[in-house]
Scaffold this motif. Sequence first.
Motif, mmCIF file in Angstrom:
data_model
loop_
_atom_site.group_PDB
_atom_site.id
_atom_site.type_symbol
_atom_site.label_atom_id
_atom_site.label_comp_id
_atom_site.label_asym_id
_atom_site.label_seq_id
_atom_site.Cartn_x
_atom_site.Cartn_y
_atom_site.Cartn_z
ATOM 1 N N LYS A 327 0.807 -1.222 0.000
ATOM 2 C CA LYS A 327 0.000 0.000 0.000
ATOM 3 C C LYS A 327 0.838 1.270 0.000
ATOM 4 C CE LYS A 327 -3.953 -2.138 2.338
ATOM 5 N NZ LYS A 327 -4.838 -2.097 3.534
ATOM 6 N N LEU A 328 2.158 1.115 0.135
ATOM 7 C CA LEU A 328 3.032 2.285 0.143
ATOM 8 C C LEU A 328 3.209 2.783 -1.286
ATOM 9 C CD1 LEU A 328 4.853 4.147 1.881
ATOM 10 C CD2 LEU A 328 6.757 2.652 1.289
ATOM 11 N N LYS A 329 2.320 3.654 -1.705
ATOM 12 C CA LYS A 329 2.337 4.225 -3.047
ATOM 13 C C LYS A 329 2.091 5.726 -2.951
ATOM 14 C CE LYS A 329 0.643 -0.039 -5.200
ATOM 15 N NZ LYS A 329 -0.448 -0.669 -5.988
ATOM 16 N N ALA A 330 2.743 6.455 -3.832
ATOM 17 C CA ALA A 330 2.697 7.912 -3.748
ATOM 18 C C ALA A 330 1.300 8.473 -4.008
ATOM 19 C CB ALA A 330 3.704 8.511 -4.726
ATOM 20 N N GLU A 331 0.586 7.899 -4.970
ATOM 21 C CA GLU A 331 -0.698 8.481 -5.379
ATOM 22 C C GLU A 331 -1.719 8.526 -4.240
ATOM 23 O OE1 GLU A 331 1.002 6.236 -7.048
ATOM 24 O OE2 GLU A 331 1.587 7.369 -8.832
ATOM 25 N N PRO A 332 -1.983 7.411 -3.547
ATOM 26 C CA PRO A 332 -2.965 7.492 -2.453
ATOM 27 C C PRO A 332 -2.493 8.348 -1.280
ATOM 28 C CG PRO A 332 -1.977 5.301 -2.548
ATOM 29 C CD PRO A 332 -1.560 6.015 -3.788
ATOM 30 N N ILE A 333 -1.183 8.363 -1.031
ATOM 31 C CA ILE A 333 -0.673 9.219 0.049
ATOM 32 C C ILE A 333 -0.882 10.684 -0.310
ATOM 33 C CG2 ILE A 333 1.407 9.957 1.276
ATOM 34 C CD1 ILE A 333 2.413 7.070 1.043
ATOM 35 N N ALA A 334 -0.535 11.043 -1.531
ATOM 36 C CA ALA A 334 -0.753 12.419 -1.985
ATOM 37 C C ALA A 334 -2.234 12.759 -1.975
ATOM 38 C CB ALA A 334 -0.176 12.601 -3.383
ATOM 39 N N GLY A 335 -3.058 11.797 -2.364
ATOM 40 C CA GLY A 335 -4.503 12.033 -2.382
ATOM 41 C C GLY A 335 -5.050 12.347 -1.006
ATOM 42 N N LYS A 336 -4.611 11.597 -0.002
ATOM 43 C CA LYS A 336 -5.067 11.854 1.370
ATOM 44 C C LYS A 336 -4.583 13.223 1.849
ATOM 45 C CE LYS A 336 -7.097 9.844 3.958
ATOM 46 N NZ LYS A 336 -8.506 9.992 4.424
ATOM 47 N N ALA A 337 -3.325 13.561 1.547
ATOM 48 C CA ALA A 337 -2.793 14.863 1.969
ATOM 49 C C ALA A 337 -3.557 15.999 1.292
ATOM 50 C CB ALA A 337 -1.307 14.947 1.626
ATOM 51 N N LEU A 338 -3.829 15.847 -0.001
ATOM 52 C CA LEU A 338 -4.576 16.882 -0.724
ATOM 53 C C LEU A 338 -5.990 17.041 -0.159
ATOM 54 C CD1 LEU A 338 -3.399 16.086 -4.358
ATOM 55 C CD2 LEU A 338 -3.038 18.245 -3.133
ATOM 56 N N GLU A 339 -6.569 15.928 0.231
ATOM 57 C CA GLU A 339 -7.914 15.979 0.853
ATOM 58 C C GLU A 339 -7.886 16.863 2.089
ATOM 59 O OE1 GLU A 339 -10.442 12.832 3.494
ATOM 60 O OE2 GLU A 339 -9.629 12.085 1.599
ATOM 61 N N TRP A 340 -6.853 16.713 2.902
ATOM 62 C CA TRP A 340 -6.753 17.518 4.124
ATOM 63 C C TRP A 340 -6.428 18.974 3.820
ATOM 64 C CZ3 TRP A 340 -3.429 13.584 7.394
ATOM 65 C CH2 TRP A 340 -4.270 12.554 7.832
ATOM 66 N N PHE A 341 -5.594 19.213 2.820
ATOM 67 C CA PHE A 341 -5.280 20.601 2.462
ATOM 68 C C PHE A 341 -6.517 21.326 1.937
ATOM 69 C CE2 PHE A 341 -0.671 19.415 2.174
ATOM 70 C CZ PHE A 341 -0.202 20.387 3.043
ATOM 71 N N LYS A 342 -7.345 20.619 1.170
ATOM 72 C CA LYS A 342 -8.508 21.246 0.535
ATOM 73 C C LYS A 342 -9.712 21.339 1.470
ATOM 74 C CE LYS A 342 -7.199 19.710 -4.118
ATOM 75 N NZ LYS A 342 -7.543 18.832 -5.270
ATOM 76 N N ASP A 343 -9.722 20.547 2.535
ATOM 77 C CA ASP A 343 -10.874 20.503 3.431
ATOM 78 C C ASP A 343 -10.424 20.774 4.873
ATOM 79 O OD1 ASP A 343 -13.127 19.997 4.910
ATOM 80 O OD2 ASP A 343 -13.638 18.121 3.904
ATOM 81 N N PRO A 344 -10.391 22.051 5.279
ATOM 82 C CA PRO A 344 -9.945 22.393 6.636
ATOM 83 C C PRO A 344 -10.753 21.699 7.726
ATOM 84 C CG PRO A 344 -10.059 24.352 5.267
ATOM 85 C CD PRO A 344 -10.698 23.244 4.480
ATOM 86 N N ALA A 345 -12.032 21.448 7.474
ATOM 87 C CA ALA A 345 -12.860 20.800 8.491
ATOM 88 C C ALA A 345 -12.396 19.368 8.735
ATOM 89 C CB ALA A 345 -14.325 20.812 8.055
ATOM 90 N N GLU A 346 -12.065 18.653 7.656
ATOM 91 C CA GLU A 346 -11.591 17.282 7.803
ATOM 92 C C GLU A 346 -10.206 17.260 8.444
ATOM 93 O OE1 GLU A 346 -11.156 13.332 8.022
ATOM 94 O OE2 GLU A 346 -13.001 14.488 7.707
ATOM 95 N N ARG A 347 -9.400 18.262 8.118
ATOM 96 C CA ARG A 347 -8.071 18.367 8.732
ATOM 97 C C ARG A 347 -8.200 18.586 10.238
ATOM 98 N NH1 ARG A 347 -6.094 22.293 5.613
ATOM 99 N NH2 ARG A 347 -6.138 23.997 7.140
#
Length: 390
Positions: A327-347
Amino acid sequence: MSLYLVAAEASGDLLAREVAEWVRRKSPGTEINGIGGAELAAAGIPSPIDIAPLSVLGFVEGIKAYGDVVRLADAAADDICKRRPKVVVLVDSWGFMLRVAQRVRARDPSIRLVKLIGPQVWATRPGRAATLAATVDHLLCMHEIEAPYYEPFGLKVTVIGNPALTRSGKGDGAAFRARYNIGADEPLLLVLPGSRRSEIVSVAPVLMDAARQVKRALPAVQVVVLPAGPIQAEFAQRFPDAPEWARINTHPDERYDGMAAATVALACSGTVTSEVAMHGAPMIVGYKTGWITWALARGLLYKKVHITLLNILNGDREIVPEFVQTKLKAEPIAGKALEWFKDPAERTAQQARQNTALSALVRDGKPAAEIAADTVLAELQLAQRPLIGT
């Protein structure tokens, strides 16, 4: 009174330095020597041997480094027995420290041996409790759940808490941002690529790739990378273009400031994850080891589902997202990080989840290093007592 500290990896080196500093505060006349890295050296305790070859992890990697481990264990025991300290404190690094302890015990049984941080008997290989009890005089462990494993063998155990969670003071995120002209509201992605050479080979490339994907998707994100001291040269060789799109910070005294400044963090699994949690940044953890090591661990040894301490000690539930092995892959890790950057409430929600989990791990009272120092000083007092009949 004379004390000798042995540390083989970055986290142990830092803890050894902290214990040495507390011992000096409480007993200024204590003579302290040791083996370690940059942290102990900065405390005025130079190492007579180079511990860099010990920065390995895994079954196959350990076999390859076995010659170095034996050679350095012999060299460590030689220096210890030459100096004849009253007490030796062996910090973390189970396999290496066990060999050092066995050699010192065989050559000079009068030296008292203290193991600072025990093997994770609660997660894997509980038989190590008997081995440790037969080798050292006192164990300083992090968690209450460890002590019962040693009770049948009569080993003295003192619970000190998690050093990463009881260190005095937190980093100054505002000061870090001001030093590097990063605005208070600018998003900052922190990357902690590991502290071992094997991690720079297997984990860091994925975390760095994920960070670069985040930077491409959101150019406003400032990327800061904090490579641990022992692997900074290796990191620079493997990622020569990183300074073009990220800030590479090699100042160990700014480590906590960087954590406190982070909006989101990507971290290689290890002690550092507890430190990041302490500073409040929503965190994503990655890890990968050799396949033989992984197969042995999952099939025979390791009894938990997760690898991050915050997850394990909170019911083995995934509070911190983990991306391990396949599961150590860049795409899903980046996706989760982007989710948090774009959604302050989820962060914010992730921060709350981490803080709640963290509260279950923090011991009240003194810092772990101070409790360790108090115990070491008590052992020194025991070592000073004359033998009956002399």
